[in-house]
Structures are given as structure tokens and as C-alpha cells.
Design an enzyme around this catalytic site. Structure first.
Site, PDB file in Angstrom:
ATOM      1  N   ASP A 105      14.966  62.280  62.051  1.00 26.74           N
ATOM      2  CA  ASP A 105      13.494  61.593  61.707  1.00 26.74           C
ATOM      3  C   ASP A 105      13.567  61.000  60.458  1.00 26.74           C
ATOM      4  OD1 ASP A 105      10.893  61.668  62.073  1.00 26.74           O
ATOM      5  OD2 ASP A 105      10.457  63.879  62.075  1.00 26.74           O
ATOM      6  N   ALA A 155      17.988  71.035  62.792  1.00 20.03           N
ATOM      7  CA  ALA A 155      17.146  71.869  62.098  1.00 20.03           C
ATOM      8  C   ALA A 155      16.648  72.900  63.120  1.00 20.03           C
ATOM      9  CB  ALA A 155      15.890  71.154  61.625  1.00 20.03           C
TER      10      ALA A 155
END
Ligand code: ADP
Length: 190
Positions: free
Chosen positions: A41, A131
Site C-alpha cells: 500500500d 501485515a
């Protein structure tokens, strides 16, 4: 690199950085806020510049947070690709919170939006395996089976590429391809 022909389209695996892709769309493993984050991201927002975040803010203002398993599209700022398709993967909770179904939905909804926007090629990262903690050995078969199922139906998408950031992740996806794709698909391994 691995390439397989599935029902006249190409399924490809490469090791690399998705921000450099020239496919019509790249997929971002975003979070529900759509306000950027770390991992892929962060890399996409840095590579594409501030226009992507502006468009994400408009989506937030209109539709609120993006639920896990859903997808939304923006342009790609200064990257070579035309679109970024933002999808929110499941956070891994030991597999008893519908993680496989939500992960499959990420791939399905991203492909649907890509088709609706006239894309003929699309690149995916390994959604949820950073993550969000989804074990890559479990995420890879969900990803591969979902996109192969998609290609087995009629689609205008001619190329689906997985751009994998390490050899460990690449190997997990390569194994999932071996498990799924056997008879009836020509092997174009390079
Ligand atoms: P999630 O929150 O969905 O787990 P992450 O971005 O933390 O998303 O990790 C998803 C995967 O994307 C991981 O395998 C990570 O190594 C990989 N990744 C990170 N940067 C890039 C990049 N520039 N191109 C492709 N994959 C990347």
C-alpha cells in the site's frame, strides 16, 4: 517466471515490485480506511503520487470504509499502469473467521471491477500475507484457485499476473499452481 495458459488467457507468476507493472491495472492490498499504510500500500502511494490518495478520500467521503473482501478503483497517478484497484484482505485469525472466503472475494471483486473498466490485464500482490498475517502457504492456493476458476469462465481479461515480492512467496504460489494446473493447460514455463 512461470506462465500457464488457462482457457486462452495467461496466468503468470513473477518475482518483483508491483509498482513497476505495465498491466492495465494493479491491485493494492489496502486497509479499510483507504488512507494508505505500509507494505505494498505504501509503495503504491509513493510510486503513484498524491492523486491516488485524493481519489481514495473521495471514495471514503461517498461510501465510507471499504469492508474486507470488497474492492474500489482509482487511477494510478504517475505509475505506468492505468488503474489501482484497492481491496481489503482479511486479517488472519487462525482461519475460523471466514478468512478463505473473504480472501477469495478480494480476487473476485478486483477482477470484476477490472473487467467493468475494460482492463485486459491485471497484476496482483500476495494479499493479506504481510501485515495481515495470513500464512502464505494457505493464502497461495486460495488466490490461485480463485483466479483459475475466474479464467475458466469467459472473460475479456487476457493476462493475470502475480507479482511476488520475495522468492519465499513466489515459491508458495508456484507450488499452488503446480497443485491446481495440470492436464489441459500447456506448460510455458520459462
Ligand atoms: P497485507 O496487509 O494485506 O498483509 P502487505 O502489504 O503487508 O499487505 O503484504 C502483502 C504482500 O505484499 C507481502 O507479501 C509483501 O511482501 C508484499 N509487498 C510489499 N511491497 C510490495 C511491492 N512493492 N510489490 C509487490 N508486493 C509487495
Amino acid at each position: 517466471m512461470i506462465e500457464k495458459i488457462i482457457n486462452q488467457s495467461i496466468l503468470s507468476l513473477v518475482e518483483g515490485d508491483i509498482t513497476q507493472e505495465t498491466t492495465n491495472a494493479i491491485v493494492n492490498a489496502a486497509n479499510s480506511s483507504l488512507m494508505g499504510g505500509g507494505g505494498v500500500d505504501g509503495a503504491i502511494h509513493i510510486a503513484g503520487g498524491p492523486k491516488i490518495l485524493e481519489e481514495c478520500k473521495n471514495i471514503r467521503a461517498q461510501s465510507g470504509r471499504l469492508p474486507a473482501g470488497q474492492a474500489a478503483i482509482t487511477t494510478a497517478g504517475s505509475m505506468k499502469t492505468r488503474f489501482v484497484i484497492h481491496t481489503v484482505g482479511p486479517i488472519w485469525h487462525n482461519g475460523d473467521k471466514n478468512e478463505p472466503e473473504i480472501l477469495a472475494s478480494c480476487y473476485q471483486m478486483s477482477l470484476k471491477i477490472a473487467e467493468e473498466n475494460g482492463c485486459k490485464s491485471i497484476s496482483f500482490p500476495s494479499i493479506s500475507t504481510g501485515a495481515y498475517g495470513y500464512p502464505v502457504s494457505l493464502a497461495a492456493p486460495v488466490a490461485i484457485n480463485t483466479v483459475v476458476d475466474f479464467l475458466m469462465k469467459d472473460t475479456a481479461i487476457q493476462l493475470i499476473r502475480f507479482v511476488l515480492f520475495s522468492s519465499r512467496v513466489f515459491d508458495a504460489y508456484a507450488e499452488a499452481v503446480r497443485q491446481r494446473v495440470e492436464v489441459g493447460c500447456s506448460d510455458l514455463r520459462k
